[in-house]
Design an enzyme around this catalytic site. Sequence first.
Site, mmCIF file in Angstrom:
data_model
loop_
_atom_site.group_PDB
_atom_site.id
_atom_site.type_symbol
_atom_site.label_atom_id
_atom_site.label_comp_id
_atom_site.label_asym_id
_atom_site.label_seq_id
_atom_site.Cartn_x
_atom_site.Cartn_y
_atom_site.Cartn_z
ATOM 1 N N SER A 1 35.988 13.520 104.116
ATOM 2 C CA SER A 1 36.233 14.469 103.025
ATOM 3 C C SER A 1 36.157 15.901 103.554
ATOM 4 O O SER A 1 35.720 16.139 104.680
ATOM 5 C CB SER A 1 35.211 14.285 101.891
ATOM 6 O OG SER A 1 33.905 14.586 102.345
ATOM 7 N N GLY A 2 36.613 16.837 102.729
ATOM 8 C CA GLY A 2 36.446 18.258 103.014
ATOM 9 C C GLY A 2 37.028 18.729 104.326
ATOM 10 O O GLY A 2 38.150 18.373 104.711
ATOM 11 N N ILE A 3 36.263 19.540 105.039
ATOM 12 C CA ILE A 3 36.717 20.136 106.297
ATOM 13 C C ILE A 3 36.983 19.060 107.349
ATOM 14 O O ILE A 3 37.949 19.144 108.105
ATOM 15 C CB ILE A 3 35.679 21.155 106.802
ATOM 16 C CG1 ILE A 3 35.693 22.404 105.905
ATOM 17 C CG2 ILE A 3 35.946 21.544 108.255
ATOM 18 C CD1 ILE A 3 34.567 23.389 106.167
ATOM 19 N N GLY A 4 36.145 18.035 107.402
ATOM 20 C CA GLY A 4 36.347 16.963 108.365
ATOM 21 C C GLY A 4 37.660 16.234 108.142
ATOM 22 O O GLY A 4 38.403 15.961 109.094
ATOM 23 N N TYR B 1 18.359 25.249 105.231
ATOM 24 C CA TYR B 1 19.773 25.158 105.603
ATOM 25 C C TYR B 1 20.154 26.265 106.573
ATOM 26 O O TYR B 1 20.802 26.026 107.601
ATOM 27 C CB TYR B 1 20.640 25.225 104.342
ATOM 28 C CG TYR B 1 22.120 25.155 104.591
ATOM 29 C CD1 TYR B 1 22.683 24.106 105.302
ATOM 30 C CD2 TYR B 1 22.983 26.142 104.087
ATOM 31 C CE1 TYR B 1 24.060 24.032 105.530
ATOM 32 C CE2 TYR B 1 24.351 26.069 104.301
ATOM 33 C CZ TYR B 1 24.881 25.018 105.021
ATOM 34 O OH TYR B 1 26.243 24.947 105.248
ATOM 35 N N THR C 1 33.135 14.018 113.156
ATOM 36 C CA THR C 1 32.033 13.461 112.372
ATOM 37 C C THR C 1 32.134 13.975 110.938
ATOM 38 O O THR C 1 32.549 15.111 110.705
ATOM 39 C CB THR C 1 30.659 13.816 112.966
ATOM 40 O OG1 THR C 1 30.399 15.216 112.825
ATOM 41 C CG2 THR C 1 30.580 13.429 114.440
ATOM 42 N N GLY C 2 31.767 13.123 109.996
ATOM 43 C CA GLY C 2 31.904 13.505 108.591
ATOM 44 C C GLY C 2 33.359 13.720 108.224
ATOM 45 O O GLY C 2 33.710 14.693 107.561
ATOM 46 N N GLY C 3 34.208 12.780 108.646
ATOM 47 C CA GLY C 3 35.654 12.994 108.515
ATOM 48 C C GLY C 3 36.306 12.430 107.277
ATOM 49 O O GLY C 3 37.534 12.448 107.184
#
Length: 247
Positions: free
Chosen positions: A16-19, A149, A12-14
């Site tokens: 950009s970044g870590i994803g 957060y 999920t959230g793939g």
Amino acid sequence: MKKFNNKVAIVTGGNSGIGYATAQELIAQGAKVIITGRRKEALEKAAQALGAIPFVADQAELGDIDKLVAAVKEFHGNVDILFVNAGIVGESTLIESASAENFDQVMNINFRGAYFTLSKFIPILNDGASVVMLSSIVATMHQPSSSIYQASKAALNSISKTAANELAPRKIRVNMISPGPTQTEVMNKSGMDETTVKGIMDHLTNIIPLKKIGKPEDVAKLVSYLSDDAASFITGSEFIIDGGLTL
């Protein structure tokens, strides 16, 4: 043979970044990877570059999660690797100045959305599957102006450990990765300008014992390890990856 040949992975959230880095690592190891994201254009661009399968879904919307699970089941079968990565930082405010809107937005994505992503995928996880939840070192910190957060990640860690216990009879392992400062777009997305972000990163580099900021690839390799048979005796564990910042 690559270690994840014939394995189906969800990130999920793939886009950009870590994803993105994790999807790239899993694909390099032979997995069929479905990435999700809220921005259709960015998601499709990332999927094309990666060789991944895109699915537009907002983790905060339970209906989107239902559609994702149904599509994965229909077109790809059961899932071997679930990386619940999508999350936001939200606004930085003191508790006395917090808004209900910011609270709901952060909790709906980071906690409620992550919780129900796991919940709804459980029926189509293969026995022996690996679930990795992206947490943060803030889950055990109590810095001013970050209460929402921090609470969202602390809650995520709690349910992850419960899930590890519940799913153990099926040999499904649930682990958490808690990065420290990492070179992603998350702070820019929170509304900070480039100068502010650079100042924060420079300061963090100075106080981190290893004198460097983490890279998304650092987390990606750990997700890959935790999803492999080499980690078959690891569940309910939190892995701190912060260059020694919290020592």
